[in-house]
Design a protein around this motif. Structure first.
Motif, short mmCIF file in Angstrom:
data_model
loop_
_atom_site.label_atom_id
_atom_site.label_comp_id
_atom_site.label_asym_id
_atom_site.label_seq_id
_atom_site.Cartn_x
_atom_site.Cartn_y
_atom_site.Cartn_z
N PHE A 1 0.82 -1.23 0.00
CA PHE A 1 0.00 0.00 0.00
C PHE A 1 0.84 1.27 0.00
CE2 PHE A 1 0.66 -1.26 4.39
CZ PHE A 1 1.05 -0.10 5.01
N GLN A 2 2.22 1.13 -0.08
CA GLN A 2 3.09 2.30 -0.14
C GLN A 2 3.99 2.18 -1.35
OE1 GLN A 2 5.22 3.19 3.47
NE2 GLN A 2 3.43 2.76 4.80
N SER A 3 4.44 3.34 -1.81
CA SER A 3 5.34 3.36 -2.99
C SER A 3 6.76 3.08 -2.52
CB SER A 3 5.27 4.71 -3.68
OG SER A 3 5.76 5.73 -2.83
N ALA A 4 7.63 2.75 -3.48
CA ALA A 4 9.02 2.45 -3.16
C ALA A 4 9.76 3.67 -2.63
CB ALA A 4 9.73 1.91 -4.40
N ALA A 5 9.26 4.87 -2.89
CA ALA A 5 9.95 6.08 -2.45
C ALA A 5 9.45 6.57 -1.10
CB ALA A 5 9.79 7.17 -3.51
N SER A 6 8.53 5.83 -0.52
CA SER A 6 8.01 6.28 0.77
C SER A 6 9.07 6.13 1.85
CB SER A 6 6.77 5.46 1.13
OG SER A 6 7.13 4.10 1.34
N PRO A 7 9.05 6.97 2.85
CA PRO A 7 10.05 6.90 3.94
C PRO A 7 10.09 5.54 4.64
CG PRO A 7 8.85 8.95 4.04
CD PRO A 7 8.14 8.12 3.01
N GLU A 8 8.92 4.93 4.79
CA GLU A 8 8.87 3.64 5.49
C GLU A 8 9.62 2.57 4.70
OE1 GLU A 8 7.90 0.92 8.49
OE2 GLU A 8 7.82 3.11 8.44
N ILE A 9 9.37 2.52 3.41
CA ILE A 9 10.04 1.51 2.56
C ILE A 9 11.54 1.77 2.54
CG2 ILE A 9 10.22 0.57 0.23
CD1 ILE A 9 7.69 -0.23 1.67
N ILE A 10 11.94 3.04 2.44
CA ILE A 10 13.39 3.37 2.42
C ILE A 10 14.05 2.93 3.71
CG2 ILE A 10 15.01 5.28 2.32
CD1 ILE A 10 13.06 6.73 0.44
N ARG A 11 13.34 3.20 4.85
CA ARG A 11 13.93 2.82 6.15
C ARG A 11 14.08 1.30 6.26
NH1 ARG A 11 12.14 1.12 10.84
NH2 ARG A 11 9.96 1.21 10.14
N LEU A 12 13.05 0.59 5.80
CA LEU A 12 13.11 -0.88 5.87
C LEU A 12 14.23 -1.41 4.98
CD1 LEU A 12 9.30 -1.81 5.87
CD2 LEU A 12 10.91 -2.00 7.77
N ASN A 13 14.37 -0.84 3.78
CA ASN A 13 15.46 -1.27 2.89
C ASN A 13 16.82 -1.04 3.54
OD1 ASN A 13 13.85 -2.24 0.81
ND2 ASN A 13 13.71 -0.23 -0.19
N SER A 14 16.96 0.12 4.20
CA SER A 14 18.21 0.45 4.87
C SER A 14 18.53 -0.56 5.98
CB SER A 14 18.15 1.87 5.43
OG SER A 14 19.34 2.17 6.13
N GLU A 15 17.51 -0.90 6.76
CA GLU A 15 17.73 -1.86 7.84
C GLU A 15 18.03 -3.26 7.29
OE1 GLU A 15 14.44 -1.80 10.48
OE2 GLU A 15 14.78 0.26 11.18
N ILE A 16 17.32 -3.62 6.22
CA ILE A 16 17.56 -4.94 5.61
C ILE A 16 18.99 -5.04 5.07
CG2 ILE A 16 16.94 -6.40 3.64
CD1 ILE A 16 14.03 -5.52 4.11
N ASN A 17 19.47 -3.99 4.39
CA ASN A 17 20.84 -4.02 3.87
C ASN A 17 21.87 -4.10 5.00
OD1 ASN A 17 19.95 -3.87 1.22
ND2 ASN A 17 19.92 -1.62 1.20
N ALA A 18 21.58 -3.36 6.08
CA ALA A 18 22.51 -3.37 7.22
C ALA A 18 22.59 -4.76 7.83
CB ALA A 18 22.08 -2.34 8.25
N LEU A 19 21.42 -5.41 7.96
CA LEU A 19 21.41 -6.77 8.53
C LEU A 19 22.13 -7.75 7.62
CD1 LEU A 19 17.81 -7.10 10.05
CD2 LEU A 19 19.99 -7.12 11.28
#
Length: 342
Positions: free
Chosen positions: A216-234
């Motif tokens: 329900f959110q676009s790839a540029a939304s802050p939530e998606i960006i934050r999740l991507n950042s956390e996933i990459n860090a993990l």
């Protein structure tokens, strides 16, 4: 002449008798107690070996060295037919002579050794019997313990070698731990594995949240960006931890752990060998004690108060019977020859 010899000339002989059995302590290597020490076993085989030794030339030489039996049995006061021919008679003749003065009988039914010694004085008969007991016990102990002593010496040498081997492997293990800066590399690997598993669990949760948010959110939304950042860090953290545990080059934890496990197995094996050797050593020592043979005396060597040999009346009666028997045969033979001549 025979009656005159047995009645007057024959020298009195004094008899000392003793009855013995052989016993050895029945000691169990496990649960050593006083009752085990008090129990014992005896065997006919040991008694037969003892009998053979008591009748041997070696024992005869010990009797000669200790009691000078040549001089005793060659004494001029003894009648000519009974005494030893001379005090410097050859050993073989002395051995043949002494067989008629020392009688050793093995009672197979009762497993008892009966010793009967004849001498021309009560003290000498008693001394010979006592010497036979003492020397026989000493010989059985020496024979039984000789092999045990060799076994104990060999096992003690093996124990010393295994002890040095154990200390060497332990020192090698400690040196390896100091060089790696870890007491237990295996435990460290398990800790890293637990960390990676935990991170992978967190990664799975984040990826699930991202999939849910992306619906329900676009790839540029802050939530998606934050999740991507956390996933990459993990993912980077998981890769880093994996590289610590296993790499194609360098000292990875799995290689260090494998070397440590090898050293640890060597140390455990050396410890087991050393422990088994100690148990074997104690068992062998107990076996050496069990091989001690004790001469248990059922009847102490007797001190004769009067002479019982020779049996004068018996010898006279037997000799007279055979003399009359031979005379009768001779008379009958002469009569038959006379009748044939007539």
């Amino acid at each position: 002449m025979a009656i005159f010899y047995w009645s007057i000339l024959a020298t009195d002989r004094y008899v000392s008798q003793t009855h013995i059995v052989l016993q050895s302590p029945e000691i169990s290597p496990v649960g050593l107690n006083v009752s085990a020490l008090l129990s014992g076993t005896s065997g006919s085989g040991d008694l037969l070996l003892l009998k053979d030794h008591l009748e041997s030339v070696d024992m005869l030489q010990k009797l000669q060295q200790t009691l000078d039996i040549r001089s005793h049995y060659a004494n001029g006061d003894i009648d000519y037919w009974s005494r030893l021919s001379s005090s410097d008679v050859e050993l073989e003749k002395l051995y043949d002579y002494i067989q008629n003065r020392i009688e050793i009988h093995f009672d197979d039914y009762a497993s008892v050794l009966r010793i009967k010694v004849q001498a021309y004085s009560p003290d000498m008969a008693h001394a010979i019997a006592q010497t036979l007991l003492n020397e026989g016990e000493l010989h059985m102990n020496q024979m039984g313990q000789r092999l045990a002593a060799e076994q104990v010496a060999f096992i003690e040498e093996q124990v010393a070698t295994l002890e040095q081997r154990l200390y060497s492997i332990r020192e090698e293990l400690i040196t390896f731990q100091n060089e790696q800066g870890m007491v237990s590399p295996t435990g460290t690997v398990q800790s890293f594995f637990a960390i990676v598993s935990q991170l992978q669990g967190q990664l799975s949760l984040l990826e699930a949240r991202k999939s849910s948010a992306a619906s329900f959110q676009s790839a540029a939304s802050p939530e998606i960006i934050r999740l991507n950042s956390e996933i990459n860090a993990l993912r980077q953290q998981i890769e880093t931890e994996k590289q610590k545990m296993a790499t194609t080059s360098g000292d990875s934890l799995n290689r260090i752990s494998a070397e440590y496990q090898t050293l640890e197995l060597k140390a455990q094996f050396a410890l087991e060998l050393y422990s088994n050797a100690l148990l074997t050593l104690e068992s062998t020592r107990v076996e050496a004690a069990r091989k001690l043979k004790q001469v248990s005396i059922l009847q102490q060597p007797t001190q004769a108060e009067f002479s019982t040999e020779p049996k004068r009346l018996y010898n006279i009666a037997v000799f007279t019977f055979f003399a009359l028997f031979l005379a009768a045969i001779s008379h009958l033979t002469r009569s038959i020859i006379r009748d044939h001549r007539d």
